[in-house]
Design a protein around this motif. Structure first.
Motif, PDB file in Angstrom:
ATOM      1  N   MET A 130       4.152  -1.782   2.177  1.00 26.17           N
ATOM      2  CA  MET A 130       3.693  -0.475   1.722  1.00 26.17           C
ATOM      3  C   MET A 130       2.570   0.047   2.615  1.00 26.17           C
ATOM      4  O   MET A 130       2.541   1.231   2.981  1.00 26.17           O
ATOM      5  CB  MET A 130       3.230  -0.579   0.262  1.00 26.17           C
ATOM      6  N   VAL A 131       1.646  -0.832   2.968  1.00 20.84           N
ATOM      7  CA  VAL A 131       0.543  -0.441   3.852  1.00 20.84           C
ATOM      8  C   VAL A 131       1.094  -0.009   5.211  1.00 20.84           C
ATOM      9  O   VAL A 131       0.657   1.002   5.790  1.00 20.84           O
ATOM     10  CB  VAL A 131      -0.460  -1.599   4.007  1.00 20.84           C
ATOM     11  N   ASP A 132       2.059  -0.744   5.735  1.00 23.87           N
ATOM     12  CA  ASP A 132       2.675  -0.354   7.012  1.00 23.87           C
ATOM     13  C   ASP A 132       3.330   1.019   6.913  1.00 23.87           C
ATOM     14  O   ASP A 132       3.198   1.848   7.821  1.00 23.87           O
ATOM     15  CB  ASP A 132       3.730  -1.391   7.422  1.00 23.87           C
ATOM     16  N   ALA A 133       4.037   1.265   5.797  1.00 26.70           N
ATOM     17  CA  ALA A 133       4.720   2.552   5.622  1.00 26.70           C
ATOM     18  C   ALA A 133       3.748   3.712   5.483  1.00 26.70           C
ATOM     19  O   ALA A 133       4.076   4.858   5.815  1.00 26.70           O
ATOM     20  CB  ALA A 133       5.631   2.484   4.396  1.00 26.70           C
ATOM     21  N   GLY A 134       2.524   3.417   5.002  1.00 26.30           N
ATOM     22  CA  GLY A 134       1.558   4.484   4.770  1.00 26.30           C
ATOM     23  C   GLY A 134       0.568   4.708   5.898  1.00 26.30           C
ATOM     24  O   GLY A 134      -0.369   5.506   5.744  1.00 26.30           O
ATOM     25  N   ARG A 135       0.752   4.007   7.012  1.00 29.37           N
ATOM     26  CA  ARG A 135      -0.196   4.160   8.126  1.00 29.37           C
ATOM     27  C   ARG A 135      -0.225   5.607   8.617  1.00 29.37           C
ATOM     28  O   ARG A 135       0.798   6.289   8.645  1.00 29.37           O
ATOM     29  CB  ARG A 135       0.178   3.226   9.284  1.00 29.37           C
ATOM     30  N   GLY A 136      -1.436   6.032   9.006  1.00 30.48           N
ATOM     31  CA  GLY A 136      -1.601   7.398   9.491  1.00 30.48           C
ATOM     32  C   GLY A 136      -1.655   8.426   8.389  1.00 30.48           C
ATOM     33  O   GLY A 136      -1.459   9.616   8.628  1.00 30.48           O
ATOM     34  N   GLY A 137      -1.898   7.958   7.141  1.00 31.95           N
ATOM     35  CA  GLY A 137      -2.010   8.901   6.025  1.00 31.95           C
ATOM     36  C   GLY A 137      -0.687   9.352   5.454  1.00 31.95           C
ATOM     37  O   GLY A 137      -0.644  10.319   4.683  1.00 31.95           O
ATOM     38  N   LYS A 138       0.407   8.648   5.789  1.00 31.80           N
ATOM     39  CA  LYS A 138       1.712   9.042   5.269  1.00 31.80           C
ATOM     40  C   LYS A 138       1.795   8.786   3.762  1.00 31.80           C
ATOM     41  O   LYS A 138       1.214   7.836   3.244  1.00 31.80           O
ATOM     42  CB  LYS A 138       2.813   8.254   5.977  1.00 31.80           C
ATOM     43  N   LEU A 365      -0.907  -4.802 -10.627  1.00 30.66           N
ATOM     44  CA  LEU A 365      -1.953  -3.785 -10.606  1.00 30.66           C
ATOM     45  C   LEU A 365      -3.253  -4.310 -10.004  1.00 30.66           C
ATOM     46  O   LEU A 365      -3.933  -3.590  -9.260  1.00 30.66           O
ATOM     47  CB  LEU A 365      -2.182  -3.255 -12.020  1.00 30.66           C
ATOM     48  N   THR A 366      -3.607  -5.561 -10.297  1.00 30.41           N
ATOM     49  CA  THR A 366      -4.819  -6.123  -9.696  1.00 30.41           C
ATOM     50  C   THR A 366      -4.656  -6.234  -8.186  1.00 30.41           C
ATOM     51  O   THR A 366      -5.566  -5.859  -7.415  1.00 30.41           O
ATOM     52  CB  THR A 366      -5.126  -7.511 -10.284  1.00 30.41           C
ATOM     53  N   ARG A 371      -6.159  -4.508  -2.933  1.00 32.86           N
ATOM     54  CA  ARG A 371      -5.712  -4.315  -1.551  1.00 32.86           C
ATOM     55  C   ARG A 371      -5.982  -2.887  -1.069  1.00 32.86           C
ATOM     56  O   ARG A 371      -6.365  -2.678   0.098  1.00 32.86           O
ATOM     57  CB  ARG A 371      -4.213  -4.620  -1.465  1.00 32.86           C
ATOM     58  N   ILE A 372      -5.778  -1.890  -1.945  1.00 32.67           N
ATOM     59  CA  ILE A 372      -5.931  -0.484  -1.551  1.00 32.67           C
ATOM     60  C   ILE A 372      -6.857   0.199  -2.556  1.00 32.67           C
ATOM     61  O   ILE A 372      -6.418   0.964  -3.420  1.00 32.67           O
ATOM     62  CB  ILE A 372      -4.576   0.238  -1.494  1.00 32.67           C
ATOM     63  N   PRO A 373      -8.168  -0.070  -2.498  1.00 22.89           N
ATOM     64  CA  PRO A 373      -9.084   0.457  -3.517  1.00 22.89           C
ATOM     65  C   PRO A 373      -9.209   1.977  -3.504  1.00 22.89           C
ATOM     66  O   PRO A 373      -9.585   2.570  -4.522  1.00 22.89           O
ATOM     67  CB  PRO A 373     -10.417  -0.215  -3.172  1.00 22.89           C
TER      68      PRO A 373
END
Length: 402
Positions: A130-138, A365-366, A371-373
């Protein structure tokens, strides 16, 4: 009850927003906590909106899923699940006893601990992707990246279902839960056939899983029919992931809308169990309740539910009853544990998988907010939509960014 449905409230009720169930539930509760309504299929039923009344009826053995005359029973909807009477009227008590006798040991603490180890590893991997998919603010869809795959993986591990077949049974589950058209009936037949195929595989190649447990129990019990076994497998496969998928997404949304609870979830491990309970209380992806039928007359307060009447127990309404939960619409991490919410039912029919669902919510959820606060919604909350055509509801998508 009277078959005259003129002027009665009709389910499902309009919902203002994903997190707002609307005022009609409280209005009906104030009028009377057990109210005659019209089901989505157009038939009469009793709707239970009060906490105490729901708790009482959940525990009453005079309510069941079968009907003495199923062809005359009120239909709830066209859904393949919870749409109308299920099973044998005479055999239901014995079936329920067998169900719990077989399944309770299958949900042992040791097996749950083993599943938790795997779900933490998968959650971390899903969040990596998910973090990889969201790189660059996607913008990414949290529902698709986390809420959906995690419970599906867990139910596959629990039942012994090949994870490679997840898309197939996910499609069958979603089609079975649809409340319109003829396809739900086709889908439920396919799902039962698939459940029978899974059982046959375990007869030939047993494993350490619930379907193997059921197959072995059937060998030891001549009264445990193959139809009953496939019904149980299909039910656990469906309920074991659909409701948790939806509650992870709604739970994430509740925390996004409640910064204090989110901060406590991350920073105070001791607060996590109560936060999870509040999410379970308030997360209401569906839009009416659990359908049952009276096996005989039931008098509760000043209401007489006659034998054969349909009864819809609304957990979303009972969980917001202010006589049980002061300031009931608020997610309160400090809310006392008692009284217990109704999201897993109550009494003899309390959900066997409750501890597993709690663990999945806590881990998902935790891990997500640790991971993404700075996770936030990528759209206005008012733009989010629920699957109103499905029995289990749930979000279409949950777009987020950070």
């Amino acid at each position: 009850m009277s078959a005259d449905t003129a002027d009665l409230p009709q389910l499902p009720f309009e919902r203002p927003a994903v997190l707002d169930i609307g005022p009609i539930w409280a209005e009906l509760r104030a009028r009377h906590p057990i109210t005659p309504v019209v089901t989505p299929a157009g038939d009469p039923a009793w709707l239970v909106t009060g906490y105490l009344e729901a708790k009482t009826l959940f525990s009453d053995p005079r309510l069941g899923r079968s009907h003495r005359e199923p062809e005359t029973a009120s239909r709830i909807s066209n859904s393949g699940f919870n749409g109308g009477p299920v099973g044998s009227f005479e055999g239901e008590p014995a079936f329920n006893a067998r169900l719990r006798r077989v399944l309770v040991p299958s949900f042992s603490a040791r097996r749950m601990r083993s599943l938790e180890e795997g779900m933490q590893g998968l959650t971390d991997s899903l969040l990596d992707d998910m973090v990889d998919a969201g790189r660059g603010g996607k913008t990414v869809d949290l529902h698709e990246h986390l809420s959906l795959p995690l419970p599906i993986y867990v139910i596959c591990q629990l039942l012994g279902v090949p994870y490679s077949e997840r898309d197939y049974f996910k499609d069958l589950s979603e089609r079975s839960a649809t409340m319109t058209g003829d396809d739900p009936f086709t889908a439920i037949i396919e799902l039962l056939a698939y459940a029978g195929e899974l059982a046959e595989v375990k007869r030939q190649n047993p494993g350490q899983d619930v379907i193997t447990d059921l197959v072995q129990a059937q060998r030891d019990d001549p009264n445990f029919t193959t139809d009953e076994l496939t019904q149980i497998v299909a039910g656990v496969l469906f309920a074991g992931h659909e409701t948790t998928v939806n509650r992870i997404s709604i739970g994430a949304l509740l925390l996004l809308e409640n910064p204090l609870a989110r901060q406590r979830l991350i920073g105070e491990p001791a607060a996590r169990p109560r936060i999870v309970e509040e999410i379970l209380r308030l997360a209401a992806p569906e839009n009416f309740g659990l359908a049952r039928y009276a096996r005989e007359d039931i008098v509760i307060g000043d209401t007489t539910i006659e034998a054969g009447d349909a009864v819809i127990i609304s957990t979303l309404a009972g969980n917001r009853d202010t006589t049980a939960f002061p300031d009931a619409e608020t997610l309160d991490p400090s809310r006392p544990v008692a009284p217990a919410h109704l999201s897993f039912g109550h009494g003899a029919h309390y959900c066997i998988g409750a501890s597993l669902a709690r663990t999945e919510l806590r881990v998902a959820l935790t891990s997500l907010f640790t991971r993404i606060p700075d996770l936030r919604l990528a759209v206005d909350v008012g733009e989010l939509r629920l699957h109103t055509e499905r029995l289990t509801g749930g979000l279409h998508e949950l777009p987020v960014t950070w």
